[in-house]
Design a protein around this motif. Structure first.
Motif, short mmCIF file in Angstrom:
data_model
loop_
_atom_site.label_atom_id
_atom_site.label_comp_id
_atom_site.label_asym_id
_atom_site.label_seq_id
_atom_site.Cartn_x
_atom_site.Cartn_y
_atom_site.Cartn_z
N ILE A 1 5.53 4.95 -1.52
CA ILE A 1 5.79 4.75 -0.09
C ILE A 1 7.22 4.23 0.02
O ILE A 1 7.57 3.19 -0.55
CB ILE A 1 4.83 3.75 0.58
N VAL A 2 8.05 4.98 0.73
CA VAL A 2 9.45 4.58 0.92
C VAL A 2 9.51 3.63 2.12
O VAL A 2 8.96 3.92 3.18
CB VAL A 2 10.34 5.82 1.16
N VAL A 3 10.15 2.49 1.89
CA VAL A 3 10.38 1.51 2.97
C VAL A 3 11.86 1.60 3.32
O VAL A 3 12.72 1.48 2.43
CB VAL A 3 10.01 0.08 2.48
N PRO A 4 12.19 1.81 4.60
CA PRO A 4 13.60 2.06 4.94
C PRO A 4 14.46 0.81 5.09
O PRO A 4 15.53 0.88 5.68
CB PRO A 4 13.49 2.83 6.26
N PHE A 5 14.00 -0.32 4.58
CA PHE A 5 14.78 -1.57 4.63
C PHE A 5 14.61 -2.30 3.29
O PHE A 5 13.75 -1.94 2.48
CB PHE A 5 14.29 -2.46 5.78
N SER A 6 15.39 -3.36 3.13
CA SER A 6 15.39 -4.10 1.85
C SER A 6 14.04 -4.74 1.54
O SER A 6 13.26 -5.03 2.46
CB SER A 6 16.40 -5.25 1.91
N ALA A 7 13.84 -5.00 0.27
CA ALA A 7 12.65 -5.74 -0.16
C ALA A 7 12.70 -7.14 0.43
O ALA A 7 13.77 -7.70 0.66
CB ALA A 7 12.64 -5.81 -1.69
N GLY A 8 11.52 -7.68 0.69
CA GLY A 8 11.45 -9.05 1.20
C GLY A 8 11.48 -9.15 2.70
O GLY A 8 11.24 -10.22 3.26
N GLY A 9 11.78 -8.05 3.40
CA GLY A 9 11.79 -8.08 4.87
C GLY A 9 10.42 -7.75 5.42
O GLY A 9 9.46 -7.51 4.67
N PRO A 10 10.30 -7.72 6.75
CA PRO A 10 8.97 -7.53 7.35
C PRO A 10 8.33 -6.17 7.14
O PRO A 10 7.11 -6.08 6.96
CB PRO A 10 9.23 -7.77 8.84
N THR A 11 9.11 -5.10 7.14
CA THR A 11 8.52 -3.76 6.92
C THR A 11 8.01 -3.68 5.49
O THR A 11 6.93 -3.15 5.23
CB THR A 11 9.57 -2.67 7.20
N ASP A 12 8.80 -4.24 4.58
CA ASP A 12 8.41 -4.30 3.17
C ASP A 12 7.13 -5.12 3.01
O ASP A 12 6.20 -4.72 2.30
CB ASP A 12 9.58 -4.95 2.41
N THR A 13 7.05 -6.24 3.70
CA THR A 13 5.88 -7.12 3.59
C THR A 13 4.61 -6.40 4.05
O THR A 13 3.59 -6.40 3.35
CB THR A 13 6.09 -8.40 4.45
N VAL A 14 4.69 -5.76 5.22
CA VAL A 14 3.52 -5.05 5.76
C VAL A 14 3.11 -3.94 4.78
O VAL A 14 1.92 -3.75 4.48
CB VAL A 14 3.86 -4.46 7.16
N THR A 15 4.08 -3.22 4.25
CA THR A 15 3.78 -2.10 3.36
C THR A 15 3.11 -2.59 2.08
O THR A 15 2.11 -2.03 1.62
CB THR A 15 5.07 -1.32 3.02
N ARG A 16 3.66 -3.65 1.50
CA ARG A 16 3.08 -4.16 0.25
C ARG A 16 1.66 -4.67 0.47
O ARG A 16 0.81 -4.55 -0.41
CB ARG A 16 3.97 -5.25 -0.36
N LEU A 17 1.41 -5.25 1.66
CA LEU A 17 0.07 -5.77 1.92
C LEU A 17 -0.98 -4.66 1.99
O LEU A 17 -2.11 -4.84 1.54
CB LEU A 17 0.05 -6.58 3.23
N ILE A 18 -0.60 -3.50 2.55
CA ILE A 18 -1.62 -2.44 2.65
C ILE A 18 -1.63 -1.51 1.44
O ILE A 18 -2.60 -0.79 1.22
CB ILE A 18 -1.49 -1.60 3.94
N ALA A 19 -0.55 -1.54 0.65
CA ALA A 19 -0.46 -0.61 -0.49
C ALA A 19 -1.57 -0.83 -1.51
O ALA A 19 -2.14 0.12 -2.05
CB ALA A 19 0.90 -0.73 -1.16
N GLU A 20 -1.89 -2.09 -1.74
CA GLU A 20 -2.88 -2.39 -2.79
C GLU A 20 -4.27 -1.85 -2.39
O GLU A 20 -4.85 -1.04 -3.13
CB GLU A 20 -2.87 -3.90 -3.06
N PRO A 21 -4.81 -2.22 -1.20
CA PRO A 21 -6.12 -1.65 -0.85
C PRO A 21 -6.10 -0.14 -0.62
O PRO A 21 -7.10 0.54 -0.88
CB PRO A 21 -6.51 -2.40 0.43
N MET A 22 -4.97 0.40 -0.17
CA MET A 22 -4.90 1.87 -0.02
C MET A 22 -4.99 2.55 -1.38
O MET A 22 -5.68 3.54 -1.57
CB MET A 22 -3.57 2.28 0.64
N GLY A 23 -4.25 1.97 -2.33
CA GLY A 23 -4.24 2.53 -3.69
C GLY A 23 -5.63 2.46 -4.31
O GLY A 23 -6.08 3.39 -4.98
N ARG A 24 -6.32 1.35 -4.03
CA ARG A 24 -7.69 1.18 -4.56
C ARG A 24 -8.58 2.29 -4.00
O ARG A 24 -9.33 2.93 -4.72
CB ARG A 24 -8.21 -0.19 -4.14
#
Ligand code: ASP
Length: 324
Positions: A32-55
């Motif tokens: 999943i490409v996030v169009p902003f730097s790591a540690g920002g809000p878009t990155d945070t939201v993406t990382r939170l859903i990536a784990e259960p989506m991947g599962r």
């Protein structure tokens, strides 16, 4: 005759291999490409859903931060990626403002992507470095007007939500400020914390911790109601700027041409991830909630994108802010 038979055989094997690819999808990690730097809000939201989506999908989801040009760099890259379901994009409201803001966009959000589903709608917060003089929104407006040549506003580039929110704030108080663009509000927050820049408007998913910890000053939330996790922070309406409201919706995309069976599979995984108790809990701590299941669908997302493009076009045109 012989050629026709060979063509038929080739077509058969092509279609069976495509059918096979859908059935076995995903057979390798998904990015999943996030169009902003790591540690920002878009990155945070993406990382939170990536784990259960991947599962749910039975595969690892890798996050790739491709920051630049207010999110349009990554969008352009994903628009041209192979539509095989292995390269996806998480973007926010910027997908709907970019077509008006950017004169030479190399993709069309409504044509070049398959929408997979909406994710969340995040409130914004107007914040400043801890030792910034004004303490209330009214004081801030007076101070900013009197010191407009020295106050520095941080954003994540034209097309970022922090840019949009700043533009609405500056319009509301009829005062233009110097802005410093970052590759995301993650690094911008670092500079707010060190006092290198003064002001920023950013998603609560990036600011709640620092607000609660007293590391930044907060003036208002840009929502009609106060936030449950920041009950003492007034809304912009309560604090005296009623026209200044914005929420940052996020959506997940695949390049156009992605097989509908893959679109349906990823969308289903997104819906499952948004019901994950840990996701709901963490989103709540950060001031947001997952969208309802019927919004995390390709159809609802497509309709909302069209609505949002139409909504922001006249506002941006009136503000007269454009980029090449
Ligand atoms: N919140 C940022 C924005 O201004 C982007 C980010 O870093 O996620 O859009």
């Amino acid at each position: 005759m012989k050629t026709a038979a060979l063509l038929c055989a080739a077509a058969f094997s092509f279609f069976t291999s495509i059918a096979g690819a859908q059935e076995t999808y995903p057979s390798q990690p998904i990015t999943i490409v996030v169009p902003f730097s790591a540690g920002g809000p878009t990155d945070t939201v993406t990382r939170l859903i990536a784990e259960p989506m991947g599962r749910e999908l039975g595969q690892q989801i890798v996050i790739s931060n491709v920051a630049g040009a207010g999110g349009t760099l990554a969008s352009g890259q994903v628009a041209k990626a192979k539509p095989d379901g292995y390269t996806l994009l998480m973007h926010h409201i910027g997908m709907s403002t970019a077509p008006t803001l950017y004169r030479n966009l190399d993709f069309d959000p409504q044509v070049d992507f398959a929408t997979l589903g909406l994710v969340t709608n995040v409130p914004m917060t107007l914040i400043a470095r801890k030792d910034f003089e004004p303490s209330t929104l009214q004081e801030l407006v007076t101070f900013v007007k009197a010191n407009k040549d020295s106050v520095v506003y941080a954003n994540a580039g034209i097309g970022a939500a922090s840019h949009l929110c700043g533009m609405l704030f500056m319009n509301a108080i009829d005062t233009a400020l110097t802005t410093v663009p970052y590759k995301g509000t993650g690094p911008a927050m670092t500079d707010i914390l060190s006092g290198d820049v003064d002001l920023m408007c950013d998603q609560s998913t990036n600011t709640t911790g620092q607000i609660k910890g007293g590391e930044v000053k907060v003036y208002a939330v840009t929502t009609p109601e106060r936030l449950g996790n920041l009950p003492d922070v007034p809304t912009t309406t309560e604090a005296g700027l009623p026209g200044f409201q914005v929420g940052v919706w996020h959506g997940l995309y695949a390049p156009k041409g992605t097989d509908p069976a893959i679109v349906a599979k990823v969308s289903k995984a997104l819906q499952t991830a948004l019901k994950d108790p840990k996701v709901i809990e963490r989103f709540a701590e950060l001031g947001t909630t997952p969208v309802a299941e019927d919004q995390a669908t390709p159809e609802a997302h497509k309709a909302y994108l069209a609505e949002q493009i139409a909504l922001w076009k006249p506002i941006i045109e009136k503000a007269g802010v454009f980029a090449d």
